[in-house]
Design an enzyme around this catalytic site. Structure first.
Site, mmCIF file in Angstrom:
data_model
loop_
_atom_site.group_PDB
_atom_site.id
_atom_site.type_symbol
_atom_site.label_atom_id
_atom_site.label_comp_id
_atom_site.label_asym_id
_atom_site.label_seq_id
_atom_site.Cartn_x
_atom_site.Cartn_y
_atom_site.Cartn_z
ATOM 1 N N TYR A 84 8.048 59.574 -54.854
ATOM 2 C CA TYR A 84 8.686 58.859 -53.729
ATOM 3 C C TYR A 84 7.773 58.864 -52.511
ATOM 4 C CZ TYR A 84 12.189 57.227 -50.463
ATOM 5 O OH TYR A 84 12.871 56.477 -49.527
ATOM 6 N N PHE A 136 2.101 28.846 -42.679
ATOM 7 C CA PHE A 136 2.694 28.543 -43.981
ATOM 8 C C PHE A 136 4.218 28.465 -43.800
ATOM 9 C CE2 PHE A 136 4.448 29.939 -48.110
ATOM 10 C CZ PHE A 136 4.079 28.815 -48.810
ATOM 11 N N ASP A 137 4.930 27.859 -44.765
ATOM 12 C CA ASP A 137 6.366 27.603 -44.546
ATOM 13 C C ASP A 137 7.178 28.869 -44.259
ATOM 14 O OD1 ASP A 137 6.340 28.505 -47.185
ATOM 15 O OD2 ASP A 137 7.538 26.870 -47.992
ATOM 16 N N ASP A 227 -3.710 35.753 -41.824
ATOM 17 C CA ASP A 227 -2.797 35.617 -42.955
ATOM 18 C C ASP A 227 -3.729 35.389 -44.139
ATOM 19 O OD1 ASP A 227 -1.058 34.864 -44.904
ATOM 20 O OD2 ASP A 227 0.019 33.369 -43.720
ATOM 21 N N ALA A 229 -3.801 35.708 -47.582
ATOM 22 C CA ALA A 229 -3.395 35.617 -48.988
ATOM 23 C C ALA A 229 -4.555 35.176 -49.887
ATOM 24 C CB ALA A 229 -2.230 34.635 -49.117
ATOM 25 N N LYS A 270 -1.429 36.365 -54.483
ATOM 26 C CA LYS A 270 -2.453 35.337 -54.665
ATOM 27 C C LYS A 270 -3.771 36.007 -55.077
ATOM 28 C CE LYS A 270 0.700 33.103 -52.035
ATOM 29 N NZ LYS A 270 1.952 33.721 -51.606
ATOM 30 N N HIS A 460 13.539 23.053 -48.947
ATOM 31 C CA HIS A 460 13.021 22.662 -50.261
ATOM 32 C C HIS A 460 13.440 23.604 -51.380
ATOM 33 C CE1 HIS A 460 10.222 25.234 -48.160
ATOM 34 N NE2 HIS A 460 9.634 25.560 -49.275
HETATM 35 N N1 F0G Z 1 1.124 33.146 -46.298
HETATM 36 C C1 F0G Z 1 0.583 32.189 -47.075
HETATM 37 C C2 F0G Z 1 -0.661 31.494 -46.630
HETATM 38 C C3 F0G Z 1 1.199 31.852 -48.278
HETATM 39 O O1 F0G Z 1 0.665 30.897 -49.032
HETATM 40 C C4 F0G Z 1 2.376 32.543 -48.668
HETATM 41 C C5 F0G Z 1 3.059 32.215 -49.913
HETATM 42 C C6 F0G Z 1 2.890 33.535 -47.835
HETATM 43 C C7 F0G Z 1 2.225 33.809 -46.649
HETATM 44 C C8 F0G Z 1 4.135 34.295 -48.168
HETATM 45 O O2 F0G Z 1 3.885 35.193 -49.172
HETATM 46 O O3 F0G Z 1 5.336 34.470 -51.084
HETATM 47 O O4 F0G Z 1 4.314 36.744 -51.006
HETATM 48 O O5 F0G Z 1 6.169 36.148 -49.491
HETATM 49 N N2 F0G Z 1 2.820 31.208 -50.595
HETATM 50 C C9 F0G Z 1 3.385 30.831 -51.873
HETATM 51 C C10 F0G Z 1 2.888 29.460 -52.237
HETATM 52 C C11 F0G Z 1 4.829 31.022 -52.003
HETATM 53 O O6 F0G Z 1 3.427 28.889 -53.210
HETATM 54 O O7 F0G Z 1 1.951 28.961 -51.628
HETATM 55 P P1 F0G Z 1 4.999 35.657 -50.246
#
Ligand code: F0G
Length: 469
Positions: A84, A136-137, A227, A229, A270, A460
């Site tokens: 833990y 990002f969204d 950010d 990823a 990613k 979406h």
């Molecule tokens: N930042 C970026 C640039 C992303 O592409 C994503 C996720 C996130 C943050 C959020 O990360 O999904 O681990 O919570 N992108 C996915 C996509 C969902 O399909 O591009 P997460």
């Protein structure tokens, strides 16, 4: 792309760039009949997020959490320490992230958006503004959910999808200075640089832009957060496209990228090849203290953050593997290969191909379908209907605004074909090219969709639609 072919790695002088792995475990694809797909689409309310994965033949919905892990990652999973507190696996990950980023404070989270929610809960909030090259969204949604305002400042060239430029992910530095002046530096809680820029074509950010934007922010005492990823894909594209980096190891380039920021948040789903995982890494110990408080409240103790010990091990190993330049050469080349195939069929894509996906410009591909009938989603549905290929809309369904009767379209209507890492082979991609070629020949007969129901944020994921005939 001639640029890439001419700059092939010295260790690989041949024309064909091959998958740098062989396959040890396989999974069957989801074959379906045309009648079945029509029925599935209807039942899913023309929203491909509602389609059961076993009904999908080739899944290009996302490159997130869909990677094939390596034998070494699976081996590392067996070493996972499930204590833990103070698990050995945490320290393995912490060391790896410190080496990679140079940041001291490492906080694991279950995925990227958890890092976003935690960071904005004390750096965002009512009366604050978050600036970015493009959010990002989920990042935008988390900024807004905290009460802050999210402002995108991409370079003007980013919107010219047909014009190739090496670094269309860049932030517009003069616009950044102007936004700081207009809002007032004290109101701006942070500047986010998304590498690569997923929202506008998966395009990379140059080192020069990172340095310049970092300098502006430092002058105004505004924190910079990456950010990150897809940091390795971005670093490799810097190596290929930016003067002065051709002979530098990608790990070193990545380290320089991180040096221009005060911290990062990463969705490890990613570039770390894991099916779940993420982290926050920061320099500021006070922020780290606050982040850990919130982490304990919602994610878990500070040395596992909502993950199992085995996930931490797989993530640490993935962060090392992604810096392998033979892998990155193949990765970038395989995305380009899809882009070249679509170009041959006269399909308009965001040029040049970026790091993780090809984006079809549905505004140009289906000019007869107006934005309020979601042209990109119409193409997403047609791809599934035709051959069981699943893509995702990045357009008015994802980013449009709907206030009662009023409809505000997004600036772009894109279809993203995201390529999962180390999963599909060239023949799968050839098949996708063939199907899109077939759709291109009869594209004028495609019609749009009507939105029946959509949430205020991230519509979406849950929207219901029906065809307009
Ligand atoms: N930042 C970026 C640039 C992303 O592409 C994503 C996720 C996130 C943050 C959020 O990360 O999904 O681990 O919570 N992108 C996915 C996509 C969902 O399909 O591009 P997460």
């Amino acid at each position: 792309m001639t640029e890439l072919l001419s700059s092939r790695m010295k260790s690989w002088p041949w024309q064909t760039i091959i998958e740098p792995f062989r396959i040890k475990t396989v999974e069957p694809l989801g074959f379906t009949s045309a009648a079945e797909r029509e029925e599935v689409l209807k039942r899913a309310n023309y929203n491909v997020f509602n389609i059961p994965a076993e009904k999908v033949l080739i899944d290009l919905l996302t490159d997130s959490g869909t990677s094939a892990m390596s034998a070494e990652q699976w081996a590392a999973i067996m070493r996972g320490d499930e204590s833990y507190a103070g698990a050995k696996s945490f320290f393995v990950l912490e060391k790896k992230i410190r080496e990679l980023t140079g940041y001291r404070e490492v906080i694991p989270v279950h995925q990227g958006r958890a890092a976003e929610r935690i960071l904005f809960s004390f750096l965002g909030g009512e009366g604050h503004v978050v600036l970015a090259n493009a959010h990002f969204d989920t990042t935008r949604a988390n900024v807004e959910a905290s009460g802050a305002v999210a402002v995108d400042l991409p370079v003007a060239g980013a919107w010219n999808f047909s014009q190739p430029e090496p670094f269309k992910g860049n932030v517009d530095v003069p616009a950044l200075e102007k936004a700081i002046y207009e809002h007032g530096a004290q109101k701006i809680s942070m500047f986010i640089m998304t590498v690569t820029n997923n929202t506008i074509g998966g395009q990379p950010v140059s080192m020069r832009n990172l340095r310049d934007a970092g300098e502006v922010c430092r002058r105004h005492k505004i924190p910079v957060i990456l950010d990150c990823a897809r940091f390795a894909e971005n670093a490799y594209l810097i190596k290929r496209r930016e003067r002065g980096y051709a002979t530098r190891p990608v790990a070193e380039i990545a380290r320089e990228m991180f040096s221009y920021a005060d911290g990062c948040m990463m969705s490890a789903k990613k570039d770390a090849f894991v099916n779940i995982g993420g982290f926050l890494a920061l320099n500021n110990p006070e922020w780290a203290r606050r982040a850990r408080e919130i982490l304990i409240l919602g994610e878990g103790f500070t040395t596992y953050g909502g993950l199992a010990g085995r996930d931490l091990e797989a993530m640490a190993r993935g962060l090392e593997e992604v810096l392998d330049e033979e892998y990155l050469q193949y990765r970038i080349r395989s995305v380009e290969y899809l882009g070249e195939g679509l170009r041959r069929h006269g399909i308009a894509i965001v040029e040049p191909p970026g790091g993780h996906a090809i984006y079809i410009d549905a505004k140009r591909f289906l000019p007869h379908i107006p934005p309020r009938e979601y042209p990109a989603q119409a193409l997403v549905c047609e791809l599934y209907r035709n051959a069981g290929i699943r893509a995702v809309e990045v357009g008015s369904l994802m980013f449009g605004r709907r206030n009662n009767e009023e409809f505000l379209p997004a600036r772009m209507e894109l279809v993203r074909l995201a390529i999962p890492r180390r999963v599909y082979t060239q023949s799968h991609i050839d098949f996708v090219i063939e199907i899109l070629g077939e759709i291109a020949r009869r594209k004028d007969s495609l019609s749009g969709l009507r939105l029946l129901e959509g949430a205020q944020r991230l519509a979406h994921f849950t929207a219901r639609l029906e065809p307009v005939y």
